[in-house]
Write an enzyme that holds these catalytic residues in place. Sequence first.
Site, PDB file in Angstrom:
ATOM      1  N   GLY A  45      46.547  47.126  39.576  1.00 39.62           N
ATOM      2  CA  GLY A  45      45.793  47.449  40.917  1.00 39.62           C
ATOM      3  C   GLY A  45      45.408  46.267  41.708  1.00 39.62           C
ATOM      4  O   GLY A  45      45.646  45.101  40.974  1.00 39.62           O
ATOM      5  N   GLN A  50      41.670  40.157  47.835  1.00 41.57           N
ATOM      6  CA  GLN A  50      42.263  39.564  46.072  1.00 41.57           C
ATOM      7  C   GLN A  50      43.369  38.628  46.292  1.00 41.57           C
ATOM      8  O   GLN A  50      43.535  37.407  45.378  1.00 41.57           O
ATOM      9  CB  GLN A  50      42.081  40.603  45.272  1.00 41.57           C
ATOM     10  CG  GLN A  50      41.847  41.338  44.305  1.00 41.57           C
ATOM     11  CD  GLN A  50      41.427  41.836  43.607  1.00 41.57           C
ATOM     12  OE1 GLN A  50      42.326  42.839  43.724  1.00 41.57           O
ATOM     13  NE2 GLN A  50      41.629  41.437  42.175  1.00 41.57           N
ATOM     14  N   CYS A  92      39.526  42.855  35.639  1.00 42.03           N
ATOM     15  CA  CYS A  92      39.533  42.772  37.567  1.00 42.03           C
ATOM     16  C   CYS A  92      40.621  41.431  37.538  1.00 42.03           C
ATOM     17  O   CYS A  92      40.430  40.676  36.771  1.00 42.03           O
ATOM     18  CB  CYS A  92      38.002  42.469  38.129  1.00 42.03           C
ATOM     19  SG  CYS A  92      38.767  41.708  40.159  1.00 42.03           S
ATOM     20  N   LEU A  93      41.287  41.747  38.213  1.00 42.67           N
ATOM     21  CA  LEU A  93      42.655  40.013  38.530  1.00 42.67           C
ATOM     22  C   LEU A  93      41.585  38.879  38.362  1.00 42.67           C
ATOM     23  O   LEU A  93      42.260  37.707  38.371  1.00 42.67           O
ATOM     24  CB  LEU A  93      43.912  40.225  39.202  1.00 42.67           C
ATOM     25  CG  LEU A  93      44.601  41.594  38.479  1.00 42.67           C
ATOM     26  CD1 LEU A  93      45.776  41.804  38.952  1.00 42.67           C
ATOM     27  CD2 LEU A  93      45.385  41.192  36.818  1.00 42.67           C
ATOM     28  N   HIS A 134      38.095  51.864  42.191  1.00 44.83           N
ATOM     29  CA  HIS A 134      38.228  49.818  42.137  1.00 44.83           C
ATOM     30  C   HIS A 134      38.922  49.339  43.200  1.00 44.83           C
ATOM     31  O   HIS A 134      38.610  48.449  44.130  1.00 44.83           O
ATOM     32  CB  HIS A 134      39.097  49.708  40.945  1.00 44.83           C
ATOM     33  CG  HIS A 134      38.768  48.095  40.004  1.00 44.83           C
ATOM     34  ND1 HIS A 134      37.912  47.925  39.093  1.00 44.83           N
ATOM     35  CD2 HIS A 134      39.522  46.860  40.977  1.00 44.83           C
ATOM     36  CE1 HIS A 134      37.762  46.325  39.566  1.00 44.83           C
ATOM     37  NE2 HIS A 134      38.917  46.201  39.787  1.00 44.83           N
ATOM     38  N   GLU A 135      39.713  49.063  43.567  1.00 42.43           N
ATOM     39  CA  GLU A 135      40.357  49.019  44.589  1.00 42.43           C
ATOM     40  C   GLU A 135      40.016  48.718  46.289  1.00 42.43           C
ATOM     41  O   GLU A 135      39.697  48.180  46.658  1.00 42.43           O
ATOM     42  CB  GLU A 135      42.205  49.068  45.041  1.00 42.43           C
ATOM     43  CG  GLU A 135      43.089  48.513  43.706  1.00 42.43           C
ATOM     44  CD  GLU A 135      42.610  47.355  42.960  1.00 42.43           C
ATOM     45  OE1 GLU A 135      42.165  46.543  43.840  1.00 42.43           O
ATOM     46  OE2 GLU A 135      42.939  47.468  41.684  1.00 42.43           O
ATOM     47  N   HIS A 138      36.873  47.225  46.206  1.00 42.73           N
ATOM     48  CA  HIS A 138      37.436  45.563  46.379  1.00 42.73           C
ATOM     49  C   HIS A 138      37.544  45.521  47.621  1.00 42.73           C
ATOM     50  O   HIS A 138      36.694  44.461  49.228  1.00 42.73           O
ATOM     51  CB  HIS A 138      38.993  44.993  46.773  1.00 42.73           C
ATOM     52  CG  HIS A 138      38.730  44.341  44.792  1.00 42.73           C
ATOM     53  ND1 HIS A 138      37.765  43.667  44.530  1.00 42.73           N
ATOM     54  CD2 HIS A 138      38.807  44.681  43.553  1.00 42.73           C
ATOM     55  CE1 HIS A 138      38.332  42.770  43.655  1.00 42.73           C
ATOM     56  NE2 HIS A 138      39.200  44.060  42.800  1.00 42.73           N
TER      57      HIS A 138
END
Length: 194
Positions: A45, A50, A92-93, A134-135, A138
């Site tokens: 995701g 991000q 997380c990226l 999670h997304e 963000h």
Amino acid sequence: MSLSIIPYPHPTLRVKSSPIRRVDQTLKDLANEMLDLMYAAQGVGLAANQVDLPLRMFVVNASGVKGEGEELILINPELQMPRGNESEQEGCLSLPGIYGQVKRPKAIRLSAYDINGNAIERNVDGFLARVLQHENDHLDGVLFFDRMNDEGRNEFAGALDELETDFRSKQSAGAIPSDADLLARLDDWRERYA
């Protein structure tokens, strides 16, 4: 415009994203670029903030593999009707190499629009439900470790400090603009889409 994944503690990661009011070809291209970035980073995701876009949009594919699983581009998502709870490891990226146990609802109701303006309404559970939560966090400026207890966060406090020190030293050297300048650039995107 070429997108890249911004690292913690970039200030856009803490911005509450604005709802999208219009979709054009540029936004569609950005969404596809986000998918490519997500796959390249071996993620499942990626939220718009991000990649330094203050817009309520994220991309997801729970398989993490291009051409496999279900690819979703979600605009103005809303998550409702949480049911159950379970704790699983998340990463997380924007926080490479940092993982922690996060407790979240097992199942949710997703309401959103796809990139072509079609309404999406569905019940989601399991791993995809976790990815969506999670997304969606963000988009509200919430990072996964904000959902952890102090004991869990303490396990990687040193790694967070390293990311912060690295980011701030690049700002001091002029390689990254100041937080105020980074945040000021978001207004153009809001004017165009929000």
